[in-house]
Design an enzyme around this catalytic site. Structure first.
Site, PDB file in Angstrom:
ATOM      1  N   TYR A 334      34.432  24.152  55.045  1.00  0.00           N
ATOM      2  CA  TYR A 334      33.989  25.494  54.632  1.00  0.00           C
ATOM      3  C   TYR A 334      34.389  26.505  55.714  1.00  0.00           C
ATOM      4  O   TYR A 334      33.989  26.380  56.872  1.00  0.00           O
ATOM      5  CB  TYR A 334      32.481  25.482  54.446  1.00  0.00           C
ATOM      6  CG  TYR A 334      31.907  26.612  53.619  1.00  0.00           C
ATOM      7  CD1 TYR A 334      32.562  27.833  53.454  1.00  0.00           C
ATOM      8  CD2 TYR A 334      30.676  26.468  52.982  1.00  0.00           C
ATOM      9  CE1 TYR A 334      32.025  28.848  52.701  1.00  0.00           C
ATOM     10  CE2 TYR A 334      30.117  27.481  52.215  1.00  0.00           C
ATOM     11  CZ  TYR A 334      30.788  28.671  52.082  1.00  0.00           C
ATOM     12  OH  TYR A 334      30.252  29.691  51.327  1.00  0.00           O
ATOM     13  N   CYS A 335      35.188  27.509  55.340  1.00  0.00           N
ATOM     14  CA  CYS A 335      35.559  28.620  56.235  1.00  0.00           C
ATOM     15  C   CYS A 335      36.167  28.093  57.528  1.00  0.00           C
ATOM     16  O   CYS A 335      37.184  27.405  57.501  1.00  0.00           O
ATOM     17  CB  CYS A 335      34.340  29.508  56.479  1.00  0.00           C
ATOM     18  SG  CYS A 335      34.711  31.063  57.334  1.00  0.00           S
ATOM     19  N   LEU A 336      35.551  28.363  58.672  1.00  0.00           N
ATOM     20  CA  LEU A 336      36.063  27.873  59.947  1.00  0.00           C
ATOM     21  C   LEU A 336      36.111  26.352  59.969  1.00  0.00           C
ATOM     22  O   LEU A 336      36.998  25.752  60.586  1.00  0.00           O
ATOM     23  CB  LEU A 336      35.200  28.407  61.087  1.00  0.00           C
ATOM     24  CG  LEU A 336      35.516  27.973  62.512  1.00  0.00           C
ATOM     25  CD1 LEU A 336      36.968  28.208  62.855  1.00  0.00           C
ATOM     26  CD2 LEU A 336      34.613  28.717  63.491  1.00  0.00           C
ATOM     27  N   GLY A 338      36.933  24.612  57.463  1.00  0.00           N
ATOM     28  CA  GLY A 338      38.159  24.301  56.750  1.00  0.00           C
ATOM     29  C   GLY A 338      39.382  24.433  57.640  1.00  0.00           C
ATOM     30  O   GLY A 338      40.332  23.644  57.555  1.00  0.00           O
ATOM     31  N   PHE A 362      36.985  25.370  51.286  1.00  0.00           N
ATOM     32  CA  PHE A 362      36.184  26.474  50.771  1.00  0.00           C
ATOM     33  C   PHE A 362      36.509  27.724  51.584  1.00  0.00           C
ATOM     34  O   PHE A 362      36.291  27.756  52.792  1.00  0.00           O
ATOM     35  CB  PHE A 362      34.681  26.202  50.910  1.00  0.00           C
ATOM     36  CG  PHE A 362      34.177  24.933  50.273  1.00  0.00           C
ATOM     37  CD1 PHE A 362      34.909  24.256  49.319  1.00  0.00           C
ATOM     38  CD2 PHE A 362      32.943  24.417  50.636  1.00  0.00           C
ATOM     39  CE1 PHE A 362      34.428  23.093  48.742  1.00  0.00           C
ATOM     40  CE2 PHE A 362      32.444  23.257  50.070  1.00  0.00           C
ATOM     41  CZ  PHE A 362      33.187  22.592  49.122  1.00  0.00           C
TER      42      PHE A 362
END
Length: 607
Positions: A334-336, A338, A362
């Site tokens: 998710y985000c960072l 990812g 994500f």
């Protein structure tokens, strides 16, 4: 029908003498509270202001360029005067009983002017339109100044918007009809309580205003948020690994590892049962593991981005293999988290190790060419100033990063709470998502410095060999495993066109999905909610640009979760007996959500 007179127009307004008396009483009672607060702050010392963000210099440059073209400036001023004349004419016609089209209207999504009096009452309608006209002209005047460099222009645009939002009439007691009514009705008690709320938030922030967004006392981790049953089965000084208790008869062979960002806590994916992605995955038959990052202090100041790869994801993969016997997992980032997952995939590919068979991202950026509004805060001057602070104490304060994100949606995440808490004198509503949003974490100094410079400033992750992990050059093009990208249309943190650009650098098959809403709501979107929908492009391969992809995309109803489930099970259909975390080869250390997620900032604990 007779035209209204000034007496009838202002008939529903309270007696000015009573209003003046109320505000006088509020001022007298407030002065004591303010005096006490000032005395406490003086004991702590006063720091001199500085221009660490380069805001003053940006606006000085803008004014110099703007004044160099007096004709354009004069034209802007004349347009403003003309709109005000039009508004005056419109308002006079309203007083005489004639209604015409407004000169300026707020966006339909603008919640600041939802009270009926903003439109129905002549005076408040005039105030509203006057503000909207001024806001539009200020923005139009400074938004595109000839000769201004791109970074300075972005900074001017962003902080001009902050200024415009701050001066909205909805943010002041006398010009907000809802606050006005409440003040007269309760003889100003709402302002007294609001002032107490303001001073409380100032004290909680150590002299800096930390606006309280929700009633944090209404939530307790493991009780009404982060409630999915499971066990912590492994931990390092950087993270705990949680394995969740199965709810099905059989499980998919490959475990599922979820890598959250370490800017906030992992339980955004496990807020409550109805919208918990973790619980939903468990119910679909996945053996779910989640990394819960520690909230670092000065002892972890030297932890690097490489540490998060090796002591985070790689360590988690080793633990999962010991616990389940499986050498391959499916993984989500998710985000960072990812960005970290993509780096890890390239690291494993270079070492010819297939430990992650399929990966999901994500709202993840791997190409930082267009970082969106976050780019406003990232230039040499600002990063150098931030590094100085970080290396002095060993970490970045979580509240500083949270403040940056909140400014990007100031009307929703700052000013709406200013009105509710300080002008209306109300307590914030208990809301699990905002409780999580307020639960910010620190970041180690070395890691964050590397992340800002290598990713945002130099965009080295998309360059083959641009960065190295443990001496291994990282090349996203070597990632051949199937990848699923889910981004969101209104994301202000990881703009979807930037995430799309990053996805095109991967060497294997990529499925790109665009969800509705924003960075959080678009991801935490369970099928039962049946909201937003998502876009898919039926083409087998990604096209060159995000715009071309969207032109050929088709909107789908429902949640992307079900599309992801079909995709991931197509790559992993074999099923095995379920794995109980309490009966695995690793010792269960404690119940989920674990102790690391409960470690909050000292200032938050004191509050």
């Amino acid at each position: 029908m007779a035209a209204p007179t000034p007496e009838t127009v202002f008939a529903d307004l309270p007696d000015p003498k009573e209003v003046a008396k109320t505000y006088s009483e509020v001022a007298q009672r407030a002065s004591h509270l303010i005096s006490e607060h000032v005395q406490r702050q003086l004991k702590k010392g006063v720091t001199t202001p500085s221009d660490e963000l380069g805001i003053a210099q940006a606006f000085m440059d803008m004014m110099a360029k703007l004044l160099a073209n007096p004709y354009k400036l004069a034209q802007s001023q004349m347009n403003l005067v003309w709109d005000y004349f039009s508004l005056w004419q419109h308002s006079m016609l309203r007083v005489m009983g004639m209604h015409g089209a407004p000169i300026a209207e707020p966006e339909k999504t603008d919640k600041r002017f939802k009270d009926e009096q903003w439109e129905e009452h002549f005076l408040f309608d005039f105030i509203k339109q006057s503000y909207l006209i001024a806001a539009r002209h200020v923005h139009d005047t400074v938004c595109c100044v000839d000769g201004l460099d791109e970074q300075t222009q972005k900074k001017v645009n962003f902080y001009t918007r902050q200024y415009i939002d701050a001066l909205s009439p909805s943010n002041f007691a006398l010009t907000n009809p809802e606050v006005f009514r409440e003040t007269v009705k309760n003889n100003g008690q709402n302002l007294i309580k609001g002032l107490n709320n303001l001073l409380r938030d100032m004290e909680d922030g150590g002299g800096q205003l930390r606006v309280r967004m929700t009633d944090t006392s209404a939530f307790e981790l493991g009780k009404n948020v982060g409630t999915t049953p499971g066990k912590v089965v492994f931990q390092t000084d950087m993270m705990q690994l949680i394995q969740y208790t199965p709810t099905t008869q059989k499980a998919y062979k490959r475990p599922l590892l979820i890598v959250p960002p370490w800017i906030n806590k992992f339980y955004i994916l496990d807020l409550r049962e109805k919208n918990s992605y973790v619980k939903w995955c468990v119910d679909q038959g996945h053996t779910v593991f989640v990394i819960s990052w520690v909230n670092p202090d000065e002892r972890l100041a030297d932890k690097t981005f490489e540490s998060y790869v090796l002591e985070g994801i790689i360590a988690a993969l080793d633990a999962i293999e010991k616990q389940t016997g499986e050498k391959e997992v499916n993984a989500c980032g998710y985000c960072l988290g990812g960005t970290l997952l993509a780096t890890t995939l390239a690291y494993l590919a270079a070492k010819k190790q297939k430990r992650i068979a399929a990966a999901t991202f994500f709202t993840t950026m791997t190409d930082f060419t267009e970082p969106g509004e976050l780019g406003v805060f990232i230039d040499e001057q600002q990063v150098s100033s931030l590094e100085k602070k970080m290396f002095e104490r060993g970490y970045l304060e979580g509240s500083e990063m949270a403040g940056t994100f909140n400014m990007m949606r100031a009307n929703d995440l700052i000013w709406s709470f200013v009105v509710n808490n300080y002008l209306m004198g109300k307590d914030p509503f208990p809301f699990d998502l905002l409780y999580w949003n307020s639960d910010s974490t620190r970041m180690p100094a070395k890691m964050h410095s590397f992340y800002l410079r290598a990713m945002y400033m130099e965009n080295r992750l998309v360059q083959p060999g641009g960065i190295e992990i443990d001496g291994v050059p990282i090349d996203l093009g070597k990632i051949k495993v199937p990848c699923y990208f889910i981004s969101t249309l209104e994301d202000h943190i990881a703009p979807w066109k930037s995430t799309y650009a990053g996805a095109t650098n991967f060497g294997g098959p990529v499925r790109f999905v665009l969800g509705g809403s924003g960075h959080i709501a678009g991801i935490v979107n369970p099928p039962v909610a049946n909201k937003y929908g998502y876009w898919l492009n039926p083409a087998a391969k990604l096209v060159d640009t995000a715009d071309k992809w969207f032109e050929g995309a088709e909107h789908q109803q429902g949640s992307w979760w079900t599309d992801w489930q079909s995709w991931v099970t197509a790559h992993d259909s074999e099923q095995v007996d379920v794995r109980d975390p309490a009966k695995g080869k690793l010792k269960a250390l404690e119940d989920a959500p674990g102790s690391y997620v409960k470690i909050r900032l000292d200032a938050q604990e004191a509050a």
